[in-house]
Design an enzyme around this catalytic site. Structure first.
Site, PDB file in Angstrom:
ATOM      1  N   GLY A  60       6.079   6.881   3.233  1.00  0.00           N
ATOM      2  CA  GLY A  60       4.786   6.326   3.561  1.00  0.00           C
ATOM      3  C   GLY A  60       3.674   7.346   3.571  1.00  0.00           C
ATOM      4  O   GLY A  60       2.659   7.164   4.239  1.00  0.00           O
ATOM      5  N   LEU A  61       3.827   8.458   2.841  1.00  0.00           N
ATOM      6  CA  LEU A  61       2.816   9.501   2.789  1.00  0.00           C
ATOM      7  C   LEU A  61       2.149   9.554   1.419  1.00  0.00           C
ATOM      8  O   LEU A  61       1.775  10.622   0.942  1.00  0.00           O
ATOM      9  CB  LEU A  61       3.434  10.859   3.125  1.00  0.00           C
ATOM     10  N   SER A  62       2.020   8.407   0.785  1.00  0.00           N
ATOM     11  CA  SER A  62       1.346   8.303  -0.511  1.00  0.00           C
ATOM     12  C   SER A  62       2.039   9.124  -1.591  1.00  0.00           C
ATOM     13  O   SER A  62       1.400   9.595  -2.536  1.00  0.00           O
ATOM     14  CB  SER A  62      -0.122   8.748  -0.402  1.00  0.00           C
ATOM     15  N   ALA A  66       0.575  10.252  -5.224  1.00  0.00           N
ATOM     16  CA  ALA A  66       0.461  11.684  -5.485  1.00  0.00           C
ATOM     17  C   ALA A  66       1.168  12.061  -6.782  1.00  0.00           C
ATOM     18  O   ALA A  66       0.645  12.839  -7.591  1.00  0.00           O
ATOM     19  CB  ALA A  66       1.036  12.484  -4.315  1.00  0.00           C
ATOM     20  N   ASP A 108      -4.703   4.783  -1.521  1.00  0.00           N
ATOM     21  CA  ASP A 108      -3.969   6.046  -1.616  1.00  0.00           C
ATOM     22  C   ASP A 108      -4.533   6.974  -2.693  1.00  0.00           C
ATOM     23  O   ASP A 108      -4.826   8.141  -2.409  1.00  0.00           O
ATOM     24  CB  ASP A 108      -2.484   5.776  -1.860  1.00  0.00           C
TER      25      ASP A 108
END
Length: 342
Positions: A60-62, A66, A108
């Protein structure tokens, strides 16, 4: 770490057929697909590797945005293409929506590409426009030295997040569309696109009683979140971190109660963060079904807060925590500038 060899740029005209087979290489192919479908000519491929914090690459940290952006920028660089951050946001959206079949929006990739140190990025996801809000309590000397009065805590729940296999996020998107459709039809605006952004807030207040319970919750999350965003922008502009943090926490509560995207472990972690010393606000990171929670914390209390969260979450979920490397359980981070080719 994932090593990628992409020597020859194939002509990729068809989206991926089996979502269950999506991996990090799929995003490289998706980047080629998006660029070609936007009319860009690619003559060269890339050879390289991607790396990140082990254990946090699907949390869930993009990470997917990325990776998609990294591939886009690498391909653009070797092919001599100059593409603006705004256009790359749409290209990354094309990777997710058209090639991989995910209902992701532009939040995001926008955060990754548009961020500026010391500023809040204020976005309009419908028009894809953005502006920057200066933090008024930051002096010129602090700005020059890169100092901020807060840090960001990232706390990992131990639950891995995989969007292609976990379709809960897509379900929430479809539910919001259903809520919008019902509200628009009730007011004679059935020809409008079925997104909640097209529903006037006054119309929502007058007609929300017609919605089924789960659709009513989704709509309430959306409209209350819109109010929080505006209030958050204004609080940031005044340099009021405490109010800003309270709005972040309120967003977290609405995610649990109205968007219903948490899990027992994620909710436990969210509540522990709220009790940590110096924490001003907390919420889920990403879609919130699994992965990480984040918190904004006073700089002077960041390490103490991280230690508190590590200890308390280990008490709540000892089995899960035992599988997370000790140095990956809670990270103390700082905001930075957007993605760029080094």
């Amino acid at each position: 770490m994932c090593f990628i060899t992409f020597n020859r740029v194939d002509d990729l005209q068809k989206p991926i057929e089996n979502p269950e087979n999506i991996n990090w290489e799929s995003y490289a192919r998706g980047a080629v697909y998006a660029l070609q479908n936007f009319g860009y000519e690619l003559k060269k491929g890339i050879i390289g590797y991607i790396s990140g914090v082990k254990g946090l690459d699907s949390s869930g940290l993009s990470s997917s945005a990325a990776v998609g952006i990294a591939y886009l920028m690498a391909l653009e660089n070797v092919n001599g293409l100059v593409i603006s951050p705004v256009d790359n946001i749409q290209l990354d959206k094309s990777i997710e929506n058209k090639y991989l079949g995910l209902e992701n929006g532009i939040l995001d990739p926008s955060a990754i590409l548009l961020s500026r140190h010391g500023y809040l990025t204020f976005m309009d996801c419908k028009t894809a426009s953005h502006s920057y809000v200066y933090f008024s309590e930051l002096s010129k000397s602090q700005q020059c030295q890169g100092q901020l009065p807060f840090k960001i805590l990232l706390a990992f729940s131990g639950l891995q997040h995989n969007l292609p296999k976990k379709r809960g996020y897509n379900t929430r998107v479809f539910e919001c569309k259903d809520a919008a459709r019902a509200l628009l039809c009730a007011t004679g605006c059935e020809d409008a696109s079925c997104i909640l952004r097209n529903v006037d807030p006054a119309m929502y207040e007058a007609q929300k009683c017609i919605l089924e319970e789960n659709l009513a919750r989704r709509a309430e999350h959306y409209f209350s979140e819109m109010k929080r965003v505006v209030k958050g922008r204004d609080a940031w502009a005044r340099g009021n971190l405490h109010e800003f943090g309270q709005l972040i926490s309120a967003s977290g509560r609405s995610s649990i109660l109205n968007y219903e995207c948490g899990s027992k472990e994620m909710i436990q972690l969210y509540e522990i963060l709220l009790k940590a010393p110096g924490v001003l606000g907390a919420r889920f990171s990403g879609a919130g079904f699994r992965g990480c929670c984040l918190a904004i914390v006073e700089s002077d209390h960041a390490e103490a807060a991280a230690a508190y969260v590590r200890a308390e979450y280990e008490k709540a979920q000892p089995e899960l925590v035992s599988k997370i490397p000790a140095d990956r359980r809670v990270l103390v981070c700082e905001p930075g500038d957007g993605a760029r080719v080094i």
